[in-house]
Write a protein that holds these residues in place. Structure first.
Motif, PDB file in Angstrom:
ATOM      1  N   TYR A  14       0.841  -1.204   0.000  1.00  0.00           N
ATOM      2  CA  TYR A  14       0.000   0.000   0.000  1.00  0.00           C
ATOM      3  C   TYR A  14       0.878   1.257   0.000  1.00  0.00           C
ATOM      4  O   TYR A  14       0.665   2.177  -0.796  1.00  0.00           O
ATOM      5  N   ASP A  15       1.876   1.275   0.858  1.00  0.00           N
ATOM      6  CA  ASP A  15       2.816   2.410   0.891  1.00  0.00           C
ATOM      7  C   ASP A  15       3.597   2.513  -0.415  1.00  0.00           C
ATOM      8  O   ASP A  15       3.897   3.611  -0.889  1.00  0.00           O
ATOM      9  N   PHE A  16       3.914   1.375  -0.991  1.00  0.00           N
ATOM     10  CA  PHE A  16       4.634   1.320  -2.259  1.00  0.00           C
ATOM     11  C   PHE A  16       3.802   1.960  -3.375  1.00  0.00           C
ATOM     12  O   PHE A  16       4.326   2.694  -4.216  1.00  0.00           O
ATOM     13  N   ILE A  17       2.504   1.701  -3.375  1.00  0.00           N
ATOM     14  CA  ILE A  17       1.620   2.290  -4.382  1.00  0.00           C
ATOM     15  C   ILE A  17       1.650   3.814  -4.283  1.00  0.00           C
ATOM     16  O   ILE A  17       1.700   4.512  -5.305  1.00  0.00           O
ATOM     17  N   LYS A  18       1.650   4.332  -3.071  1.00  0.00           N
ATOM     18  CA  LYS A  18       1.732   5.794  -2.902  1.00  0.00           C
ATOM     19  C   LYS A  18       3.027   6.334  -3.508  1.00  0.00           C
ATOM     20  O   LYS A  18       3.022   7.379  -4.164  1.00  0.00           O
ATOM     21  N   LEU A  19       4.110   5.615  -3.315  1.00  0.00           N
ATOM     22  CA  LEU A  19       5.402   6.014  -3.887  1.00  0.00           C
ATOM     23  C   LEU A  19       5.357   5.957  -5.416  1.00  0.00           C
ATOM     24  O   LEU A  19       5.853   6.869  -6.084  1.00  0.00           O
ATOM     25  N   VAL A  20       4.756   4.931  -5.949  1.00  0.00           N
ATOM     26  CA  VAL A  20       4.632   4.794  -7.409  1.00  0.00           C
ATOM     27  C   VAL A  20       3.860   5.987  -7.978  1.00  0.00           C
ATOM     28  O   VAL A  20       4.259   6.570  -8.993  1.00  0.00           O
ATOM     29  N   TYR A  21       2.786   6.391  -7.326  1.00  0.00           N
ATOM     30  CA  TYR A  21       2.013   7.538  -7.791  1.00  0.00           C
ATOM     31  C   TYR A  21       2.842   8.825  -7.759  1.00  0.00           C
ATOM     32  O   TYR A  21       2.748   9.652  -8.673  1.00  0.00           O
ATOM     33  N   GLN A  22       3.630   8.986  -6.714  1.00  0.00           N
ATOM     34  CA  GLN A  22       4.487  10.183  -6.638  1.00  0.00           C
ATOM     35  C   GLN A  22       5.466  10.227  -7.805  1.00  0.00           C
ATOM     36  O   GLN A  22       5.736  11.294  -8.352  1.00  0.00           O
ATOM     37  N   ILE A  23       5.967   9.082  -8.195  1.00  0.00           N
ATOM     38  CA  ILE A  23       6.954   9.018  -9.278  1.00  0.00           C
ATOM     39  C   ILE A  23       6.290   9.169 -10.641  1.00  0.00           C
ATOM     40  O   ILE A  23       6.749   9.940 -11.479  1.00  0.00           O
ATOM     41  N   THR A  24       5.207   8.443 -10.878  1.00  0.00           N
ATOM     42  CA  THR A  24       4.576   8.491 -12.204  1.00  0.00           C
ATOM     43  C   THR A  24       3.932   9.843 -12.476  1.00  0.00           C
ATOM     44  O   THR A  24       3.780  10.225 -13.642  1.00  0.00           O
ATOM     45  N   ARG A  25       3.571  10.553 -11.447  1.00  0.00           N
ATOM     46  CA  ARG A  25       3.013  11.893 -11.610  1.00  0.00           C
ATOM     47  C   ARG A  25       3.999  12.819 -12.334  1.00  0.00           C
ATOM     48  O   ARG A  25       3.607  13.753 -13.012  1.00  0.00           O
ATOM     49  N   GLN A  26       5.281  12.519 -12.208  1.00  0.00           N
ATOM     50  CA  GLN A  26       6.321  13.362 -12.794  1.00  0.00           C
ATOM     51  C   GLN A  26       6.823  12.851 -14.150  1.00  0.00           C
ATOM     52  O   GLN A  26       7.742  13.431 -14.719  1.00  0.00           O
ATOM     53  N   PHE A  27       6.224  11.798 -14.663  1.00  0.00           N
ATOM     54  CA  PHE A  27       6.608  11.293 -15.982  1.00  0.00           C
ATOM     55  C   PHE A  27       6.285  12.342 -17.051  1.00  0.00           C
ATOM     56  O   PHE A  27       5.338  13.125 -16.902  1.00  0.00           O
ATOM     57  N   LYS A  28       7.036  12.297 -18.134  1.00  0.00           N
ATOM     58  CA  LYS A  28       6.715  13.122 -19.295  1.00  0.00           C
ATOM     59  C   LYS A  28       5.318  12.742 -19.770  1.00  0.00           C
ATOM     60  O   LYS A  28       4.916  11.575 -19.679  1.00  0.00           O
ATOM     61  N   ARG A  29       4.615  13.727 -20.298  1.00  0.00           N
ATOM     62  CA  ARG A  29       3.229  13.526 -20.711  1.00  0.00           C
ATOM     63  C   ARG A  29       3.056  12.304 -21.628  1.00  0.00           C
ATOM     64  O   ARG A  29       2.100  11.550 -21.499  1.00  0.00           O
ATOM     65  N   GLU A  30       3.982  12.102 -22.542  1.00  0.00           N
ATOM     66  CA  GLU A  30       3.840  11.000 -23.494  1.00  0.00           C
ATOM     67  C   GLU A  30       3.901   9.621 -22.830  1.00  0.00           C
ATOM     68  O   GLU A  30       3.472   8.626 -23.403  1.00  0.00           O
ATOM     69  N   TYR A  31       4.435   9.548 -21.605  1.00  0.00           N
ATOM     70  CA  TYR A  31       4.545   8.275 -20.889  1.00  0.00           C
ATOM     71  C   TYR A  31       3.623   8.196 -19.664  1.00  0.00           C
ATOM     72  O   TYR A  31       3.346   7.110 -19.177  1.00  0.00           O
ATOM     73  N   LYS A  32       3.183   9.341 -19.177  1.00  0.00           N
ATOM     74  CA  LYS A  32       2.373   9.387 -17.955  1.00  0.00           C
ATOM     75  C   LYS A  32       1.094   8.566 -18.090  1.00  0.00           C
ATOM     76  O   LYS A  32       0.685   7.875 -17.151  1.00  0.00           O
ATOM     77  N   TYR A  33       0.463   8.659 -19.255  1.00  0.00           N
ATOM     78  CA  TYR A  33      -0.834   8.011 -19.437  1.00  0.00           C
ATOM     79  C   TYR A  33      -0.732   6.651 -20.120  1.00  0.00           C
ATOM     80  O   TYR A  33      -1.741   6.054 -20.468  1.00  0.00           O
ATOM     81  N   SER A  34       0.453   6.167 -20.294  1.00  0.00           N
ATOM     82  CA  SER A  34       0.644   4.823 -20.839  1.00  0.00           C
ATOM     83  C   SER A  34       1.461   4.006 -19.840  1.00  0.00           C
ATOM     84  O   SER A  34       0.910   3.264 -19.034  1.00  0.00           O
ATOM     85  N   LEU A  35       2.761   4.187 -19.855  1.00  0.00           N
ATOM     86  CA  LEU A  35       3.628   3.437 -18.949  1.00  0.00           C
ATOM     87  C   LEU A  35       3.332   3.770 -17.481  1.00  0.00           C
ATOM     88  O   LEU A  35       3.299   2.876 -16.629  1.00  0.00           O
ATOM     89  N   GLY A  36       3.100   5.029 -17.194  1.00  0.00           N
ATOM     90  CA  GLY A  36       2.798   5.430 -15.815  1.00  0.00           C
ATOM     91  C   GLY A  36       1.537   4.779 -15.294  1.00  0.00           C
ATOM     92  O   GLY A  36       1.509   4.225 -14.194  1.00  0.00           O
ATOM     93  N   VAL A  37       0.485   4.819 -16.089  1.00  0.00           N
ATOM     94  CA  VAL A  37      -0.780   4.199 -15.693  1.00  0.00           C
ATOM     95  C   VAL A  37      -0.618   2.685 -15.560  1.00  0.00           C
ATOM     96  O   VAL A  37      -1.154   2.068 -14.640  1.00  0.00           O
ATOM     97  N   GLU A  38       0.145   2.083 -16.449  1.00  0.00           N
ATOM     98  CA  GLU A  38       0.356   0.638 -16.377  1.00  0.00           C
ATOM     99  C   GLU A  38       1.085   0.246 -15.080  1.00  0.00           C
ATOM    100  O   GLU A  38       0.715  -0.728 -14.425  1.00  0.00           O
ATOM    101  N   LEU A  39       2.094   1.014 -14.696  1.00  0.00           N
ATOM    102  CA  LEU A  39       2.789   0.742 -13.434  1.00  0.00           C
ATOM    103  C   LEU A  39       1.819   0.848 -12.253  1.00  0.00           C
ATOM    104  O   LEU A  39       1.832   0.002 -11.349  1.00  0.00           O
ATOM    105  N   GLU A  40       0.994   1.864 -12.280  1.00  0.00           N
ATOM    106  CA  GLU A  40       0.016   2.044 -11.200  1.00  0.00           C
ATOM    107  C   GLU A  40      -0.975   0.880 -11.165  1.00  0.00           C
ATOM    108  O   GLU A  40      -1.288   0.348 -10.097  1.00  0.00           O
ATOM    109  N   GLN A  41      -1.459   0.477 -12.336  1.00  0.00           N
ATOM    110  CA  GLN A  41      -2.434  -0.619 -12.397  1.00  0.00           C
ATOM    111  C   GLN A  41      -1.839  -1.940 -11.917  1.00  0.00           C
ATOM    112  O   GLN A  41      -2.500  -2.686 -11.187  1.00  0.00           O
ATOM    113  N   ILE A  42      -0.621  -2.218 -12.303  1.00  0.00           N
ATOM    114  CA  ILE A  42       0.013  -3.463 -11.861  1.00  0.00           C
ATOM    115  C   ILE A  42       0.189  -3.451 -10.343  1.00  0.00           C
ATOM    116  O   ILE A  42      -0.050  -4.458  -9.673  1.00  0.00           O
ATOM    117  N   ALA A  43       0.589  -2.310  -9.796  1.00  0.00           N
ATOM    118  CA  ALA A  43       0.753  -2.205  -8.340  1.00  0.00           C
ATOM    119  C   ALA A  43      -0.586  -2.457  -7.636  1.00  0.00           C
ATOM    120  O   ALA A  43      -0.642  -3.171  -6.625  1.00  0.00           O
TER     121      ALA A  43
END
Length: 142
Positions: A14-43
């Motif tokens: 659960y704490d790890f998911i919060k960390l993942v969100y903090q990191i993916t929030r800072q992804f470049k736009r072209e990756y935020k809604y693809s790779l970033g969302v996928e990382l969040e979903q897998i977590a």
């Protein structure tokens, strides 16, 4: 309070998911809604499987833990890819790697325990599942 709140792997994930969100929030736009969302979903899938597996009988948890392990491997591969294409700084990568190592050890320990529970149950039951156990396994598998 339900039993998952006392499960260390639940709390850590659960704490790890919060960390993942903090990191993916800072992804470049072209990756935020693809790779970033996928990382969040897998977590989130990992956490859902932890909850689901925790409710199974001890000797049936092995398959659920293997599913968690597979999801975890998928996460690690994608996270490393994000690092290699410079979406994640060295500092953040190191922080997440520490968490990945800790969660990996928890999954491995839980799996070892579940395998032992499975062996004990099979010895006691002569290798046969009762109808209630078969139903519980069917519900988990589907």
């Amino acid at each position: 309070m339900n039993q998952r709140a006392h499960l260390p792997i639940y709390t850590k994930t659960y704490d790890f998911i919060k960390l993942v969100y903090q990191i993916t929030r800072q992804f470049k736009r072209e990756y935020k809604y693809s790779l970033g969302v996928e990382l969040e979903q897998i977590a989130w899938q990992m956490l859902d499987e932890i909850i689901k597996t925790n409710y199974l009988s001890d000797y049936l948890k092995k398959d659920g833990i293997k599913t968690i392990s597979t999801l975890f491997d998928r996460f690690k591969i994608r996270f490393r890819f994000a690092f290699e294409i410079d979406l994640i700084s060295d500092k953040k990568f190191a922080i997440v790697q520490k968490n990945i190592e800790e969660i990996g050890k928890m999954i491995g320990g839980w799996l070892d325990w579940a395998i032992k529970q499975n062996r004990i149950h099979l010895k006691r039951s002569g290798g046969n599942l009762t109808s209630a156990e078969s139903l519980q396994k069917f519900v988990y598998d589907n």
